[in-house]
Motif scaffolding. Sequence first.
Motif, short mmCIF file in Angstrom:
data_model
loop_
_atom_site.label_atom_id
_atom_site.label_comp_id
_atom_site.label_asym_id
_atom_site.label_seq_id
_atom_site.Cartn_x
_atom_site.Cartn_y
_atom_site.Cartn_z
N ASP A 20 -6.71 3.17 10.01
CA ASP A 20 -5.47 2.91 9.03
C ASP A 20 -5.17 1.58 9.06
O ASP A 20 -5.49 0.82 10.17
CB ASP A 20 -4.60 3.99 9.23
CG ASP A 20 -3.72 4.28 10.47
OD1 ASP A 20 -3.67 3.24 11.36
OD2 ASP A 20 -3.60 5.30 10.80
N ILE A 21 -4.26 1.14 8.35
CA ILE A 21 -3.81 -0.39 8.48
C ILE A 21 -2.79 -0.46 9.73
O ILE A 21 -2.77 -1.67 10.14
CB ILE A 21 -3.09 -0.76 7.16
CG1 ILE A 21 -2.94 -2.27 7.30
CG2 ILE A 21 -1.61 -0.07 7.03
CD1 ILE A 21 -2.56 -3.03 5.86
N ASP A 22 -2.10 0.60 10.05
CA ASP A 22 -1.15 0.34 11.28
C ASP A 22 -2.16 0.16 12.57
O ASP A 22 -1.71 -0.79 13.25
CB ASP A 22 -0.53 1.86 11.67
CG ASP A 22 0.47 2.02 10.80
OD1 ASP A 22 1.27 1.12 10.15
OD2 ASP A 22 1.03 3.02 10.38
N ALA A 23 -3.40 0.68 12.57
CA ALA A 23 -4.33 0.48 13.73
C ALA A 23 -4.72 -0.83 13.43
O ALA A 23 -4.93 -1.84 14.73
CB ALA A 23 -5.51 1.38 13.59
N VAL A 24 -5.04 -1.56 12.40
CA VAL A 24 -5.41 -3.00 12.09
C VAL A 24 -4.18 -3.97 12.62
O VAL A 24 -4.57 -4.92 13.48
CB VAL A 24 -5.66 -3.31 10.79
CG1 VAL A 24 -6.07 -4.85 10.58
CG2 VAL A 24 -6.65 -2.52 10.21
N ILE A 25 -3.02 -3.71 12.32
CA ILE A 25 -1.84 -4.45 12.69
C ILE A 25 -1.79 -4.25 14.43
O ILE A 25 -1.61 -5.29 14.90
CB ILE A 25 -0.61 -3.94 12.06
CG1 ILE A 25 -0.76 -4.39 10.55
CG2 ILE A 25 0.49 -4.78 12.61
CD1 ILE A 25 0.38 -3.98 9.64
N SER A 26 -1.95 -3.21 14.77
CA SER A 26 -1.73 -2.78 16.23
C SER A 26 -2.83 -3.80 17.12
O SER A 26 -2.64 -4.71 17.98
CB SER A 26 -1.94 -1.48 16.47
OG SER A 26 -2.08 -1.43 17.87
N ILE A 54 0.83 -1.16 0.01
CA ILE A 54 0.01 0.05 -0.07
C ILE A 54 0.76 1.20 0.02
O ILE A 54 0.47 2.29 -0.80
CB ILE A 54 -0.95 0.09 1.27
CG1 ILE A 54 -1.97 -1.01 1.10
CG2 ILE A 54 -1.60 1.40 1.50
CD1 ILE A 54 -2.96 -1.45 2.22
N GLN A 55 2.00 1.22 0.79
CA GLN A 55 2.60 2.32 0.79
C GLN A 55 3.51 2.60 -0.39
O GLN A 55 3.83 3.67 -0.83
CB GLN A 55 3.71 2.25 2.31
CG GLN A 55 2.89 2.37 3.46
CD GLN A 55 3.81 2.10 4.53
OE1 GLN A 55 4.90 1.51 4.43
NE2 GLN A 55 3.42 2.41 5.95
N LYS A 56 4.04 1.68 -0.72
CA LYS A 56 4.87 1.54 -2.04
C LYS A 56 4.27 2.06 -3.20
O LYS A 56 4.65 2.80 -3.98
CB LYS A 56 5.54 0.12 -2.31
CG LYS A 56 6.66 0.18 -3.56
CD LYS A 56 7.15 -1.24 -3.73
CE LYS A 56 8.34 -1.07 -4.61
NZ LYS A 56 8.73 -2.59 -4.89
N LYS A 57 3.07 1.69 -3.39
CA LYS A 57 2.10 1.81 -4.40
C LYS A 57 1.30 3.17 -4.46
O LYS A 57 0.57 3.69 -5.30
CB LYS A 57 1.48 0.68 -4.94
CG LYS A 57 2.23 -0.36 -5.38
CD LYS A 57 1.26 -1.49 -6.01
CE LYS A 57 2.19 -2.76 -6.67
NZ LYS A 57 1.33 -3.85 -7.15
N GLY A 58 1.13 3.58 -3.06
CA GLY A 58 0.23 4.77 -2.82
C GLY A 58 -1.08 4.42 -2.99
O GLY A 58 -1.87 5.26 -3.49
N LEU A 59 -1.29 3.18 -2.55
CA LEU A 59 -2.98 3.05 -2.84
C LEU A 59 -3.87 3.33 -1.78
O LEU A 59 -3.36 3.52 -0.56
CB LEU A 59 -3.12 1.22 -2.86
CG LEU A 59 -2.28 0.30 -3.92
CD1 LEU A 59 -2.31 -1.02 -3.72
CD2 LEU A 59 -2.58 0.95 -5.23
N SER A 60 -4.96 3.55 -1.94
CA SER A 60 -6.03 3.88 -1.09
C SER A 60 -6.97 2.67 -0.90
O SER A 60 -7.61 2.15 -1.81
CB SER A 60 -6.68 4.99 -1.72
OG SER A 60 -7.79 5.05 -0.48
N VAL A 61 -7.16 1.91 0.36
CA VAL A 61 -7.79 0.88 0.64
C VAL A 61 -8.87 0.91 1.47
O VAL A 61 -8.96 1.91 2.25
CB VAL A 61 -7.17 -0.58 0.76
CG1 VAL A 61 -6.29 -0.69 -0.09
CG2 VAL A 61 -6.58 -0.09 2.01
N ASN A 62 -9.98 0.27 1.34
CA ASN A 62 -11.15 0.48 2.17
C ASN A 62 -10.94 -0.70 3.24
O ASN A 62 -10.85 -1.79 2.87
CB ASN A 62 -12.67 -0.03 1.68
CG ASN A 62 -12.96 1.02 0.78
OD1 ASN A 62 -12.89 2.35 0.87
ND2 ASN A 62 -13.34 0.66 -0.56
N ILE A 63 -10.96 -0.25 4.50
CA ILE A 63 -10.59 -1.02 5.50
C ILE A 63 -11.95 -1.71 6.20
O ILE A 63 -12.66 -1.03 6.85
CB ILE A 63 -9.72 -0.30 6.79
CG1 ILE A 63 -8.49 0.15 6.20
CG2 ILE A 63 -9.47 -1.45 8.11
CD1 ILE A 63 -7.72 1.00 7.19
#
Length: 368
Positions: free
Chosen positions: A312-318, A218-227
């Motif tokens: 965000d995905i950081d919160a998901v991983i957390s 996501i960070q590398k490609k600059g993607l926007s995803v629905n969590i």
Amino acid sequence: MAEASRSAEEKDFFSRVNLALTDCGRRVLLQLLLRKVEELTPIDHPVKPWSLDDFLNHNKEDISLYIGKNNNKRKLILYPGLGKKTDLTKWDIPLFVFVLLNACKLDHNDALDRPLQHDIGNLSNLRNKMLHKGAPVLKEPTYRKYFDRIVGAVQRICDYMQEPALKESFRKELSQYGSLRHVFQNDLISEFGCKSVDMINEADSAVENGLQQMQMIIQKKGLSVNIPVLDVIVMFRNYSRENEQAITERLHRTFSEALEQSKEFSADMRADRTASEVDDVVKSLVRKLFDEKKEITKVGTGCLVLSIQCHDIDAVISLVQDSLSGKLGSLFEPLEEVMQTYEDHVLFESAKCPTNVGIAVTLWKAQF
């Protein structure tokens, strides 16, 4: 003076449980693992029974899948290198639990394996609770409950292995933890008395690893995803079915009200002194999750189901890491402590787990 005496007693209770768990709990899991390894020796294996290292190497592909690519510490303990054997003195409770549940072919539908899995999970759950306790103290009702859980799990695991002599040996050892005289001279607690336990996630490491890989993409490609929304089920122990339903409904109302009030998170809400202690700790819990970018969007029934929208995905991983390590449970400790002050709820205890992380990962993959 009375307060100091009570504090010392509660530290004593904590030490007894911690030592009983890391000593007897760990050793019964060791014996169970060795028994399962022996039972799983292949018919055509040249040496019977096969060694633990033969077993680990035979199951290396499956074990590595569950470990994930980033947990090098666990890998080095299981697979120390060419010609070297795994050192069981370096195994802690999480590692025994991990291998037993993921490599020893326990069948959840089997009448004997299912309660065994429950007892393994029981020791694992207690280990996490003790590790994430804010202060090294236990009130007497909690101490008795935790200690009884250790004794029950150890005895039933011995029954599963059909080892009456081992069961009796553990019974005698555990009975000594009624006092710490056999551990500390003059019954005094040493700060070195509580064994340190390394943090190792207990399951679903592959899910955590997959989320981290997706984060990089996501960070590398600059993607926007629905969590997707993640559901956390909160179950309550030590109640009859009727009483469990009543406490679930009570806390459902409390969480729902806190959710309504949390939409603004005003200073007035935090300063409210008219609310009950339970209301206050629930509001604090909701606020803490919100500050960590984990917003409760809905409260469901059945058990208590908290639907959490991570920002965000950081919160998901957390959230996943907190669940696997047991840290998620520590978030609910203030609620448990307040509930335990009520006469009818002295044994109040909850278990928490996200239920649809795997589904969420599948949905994210579909977006790439």
